[in-house]
Motif scaffolding. Structure first.
Motif, PDB file in Angstrom:
ATOM      1  N   ASN A 256     -33.833   3.187  27.492  1.00  0.00           N
ATOM      2  CA  ASN A 256     -33.435   4.074  28.586  1.00  0.00           C
ATOM      3  C   ASN A 256     -34.296   3.778  29.808  1.00  0.00           C
ATOM      4  O   ASN A 256     -35.517   3.715  29.698  1.00  0.00           O
ATOM      5  N   PRO A 257     -33.686   3.630  30.970  1.00  0.00           N
ATOM      6  CA  PRO A 257     -34.475   3.357  32.173  1.00  0.00           C
ATOM      7  C   PRO A 257     -35.272   4.567  32.674  1.00  0.00           C
ATOM      8  O   PRO A 257     -36.177   4.413  33.479  1.00  0.00           O
ATOM      9  N   ALA A 258     -34.964   5.768  32.194  1.00  0.00           N
ATOM     10  CA  ALA A 258     -35.707   6.957  32.633  1.00  0.00           C
ATOM     11  C   ALA A 258     -37.148   6.874  32.131  1.00  0.00           C
ATOM     12  O   ALA A 258     -37.378   6.541  30.968  1.00  0.00           O
ATOM     13  N   PRO A 259     -38.122   7.157  32.967  1.00  0.00           N
ATOM     14  CA  PRO A 259     -39.523   6.987  32.574  1.00  0.00           C
ATOM     15  C   PRO A 259     -40.000   7.960  31.496  1.00  0.00           C
ATOM     16  O   PRO A 259     -40.920   7.643  30.762  1.00  0.00           O
TER      17      PRO A 259
ATOM     18  N   ILE B 172     -32.283   6.078  24.002  1.00  0.00           N
ATOM     19  CA  ILE B 172     -31.201   7.012  23.738  1.00  0.00           C
ATOM     20  C   ILE B 172     -30.474   6.505  22.499  1.00  0.00           C
ATOM     21  O   ILE B 172     -30.077   5.343  22.436  1.00  0.00           O
ATOM     22  N   LYS B 173     -30.343   7.377  21.515  1.00  0.00           N
ATOM     23  CA  LYS B 173     -29.625   7.029  20.290  1.00  0.00           C
ATOM     24  C   LYS B 173     -28.300   7.771  20.280  1.00  0.00           C
ATOM     25  O   LYS B 173     -28.235   8.967  20.551  1.00  0.00           O
ATOM     26  N   LYS B 174     -27.225   7.024  20.011  1.00  0.00           N
ATOM     27  CA  LYS B 174     -25.904   7.621  19.853  1.00  0.00           C
ATOM     28  C   LYS B 174     -25.557   7.566  18.374  1.00  0.00           C
ATOM     29  O   LYS B 174     -25.750   6.536  17.727  1.00  0.00           O
TER      30      LYS B 174
ATOM     31  N   ALA C 160     -32.739  11.579  22.107  1.00  0.00           N
ATOM     32  CA  ALA C 160     -33.806  10.737  22.654  1.00  0.00           C
ATOM     33  C   ALA C 160     -34.664  10.232  21.502  1.00  0.00           C
ATOM     34  O   ALA C 160     -35.691  10.805  21.178  1.00  0.00           O
ATOM     35  N   MET C 161     -34.206   9.162  20.855  1.00  0.00           N
ATOM     36  CA  MET C 161     -34.913   8.577  19.721  1.00  0.00           C
ATOM     37  C   MET C 161     -34.804   7.063  19.792  1.00  0.00           C
ATOM     38  O   MET C 161     -33.817   6.543  20.294  1.00  0.00           O
TER      39      MET C 161
END
Length: 149
Positions: free
Chosen positions: A101-104, A109-111, A131-132
């Motif tokens: 994920n590019p978010a710091p 991100i797990k789907k 978020a894993m």
């Protein structure tokens, strides 16, 4: 010499601790061997890539497009085989995809998306995002909770 030995021991212990923390028990990293074939009830299914998407191929070779990108895999159990859960006499497997994920503040991100065999028909659930960074054994709620019963 004693300080050198103590420092080396401390570094070795720290490295061991880091490697032990890196993989929670029963979990595998995304780079591990992918599980792309499973049996749901009496149905043999497998996952393939089509136009960058994860696709479930049914026994009759018909395809169900999953709501996640490739690569994807079935959730492994503690022995590294496909984890299958049964809820209300219905066999269920879980398909997962993890992406950076590019978010710091979030590393990955797990789907997740469940596949069940109900009344002789394979059905896929809605997509669950979390978020894993790891793919590994899941609680039965992750399998059954993604469907309307």
């Amino acid at each position: 010499m004693s300080n050198l030995f103590s420092s080396a021991t401390l570094i070795a212990c720290a490295l061991f601790s880091l490697s032990a923390c890196a993989q929670p028990d029963g979990q595998t990293n995304v780079q591990s061997k992918q599980l792309t074939q499973a049996t749901v009830g009496n149905s043999s299914v497998h996952l393939i890539e089509a136009d960058g998407q994860c696709v479930l191929v049914r026994p009759d070779n018909s395809q169900l497009k999953m709501g996640m990108e490739w690569p994807c895999q079935f959730t492994p159990d503690k022995q590294g085989k496909v984890q299958t859960e049964v809820f209300n006499k219905t066999p269920i497997v879980l398909v997962e995809h993890v992406q950076a994920n590019p978010a710091p503040d979030i590393e990955c991100i797990k789907k997740s998306q469940a596949v069940r065999l109900r009344n002789g028909t394979l059905e896929i659930s809605r997509v669950n995002k979390s978020a894993m960074c790891n793919i590994g054994q899941q609680d039965q709620k992750m399998f059954s909770g993604l469907f309307q019963w």
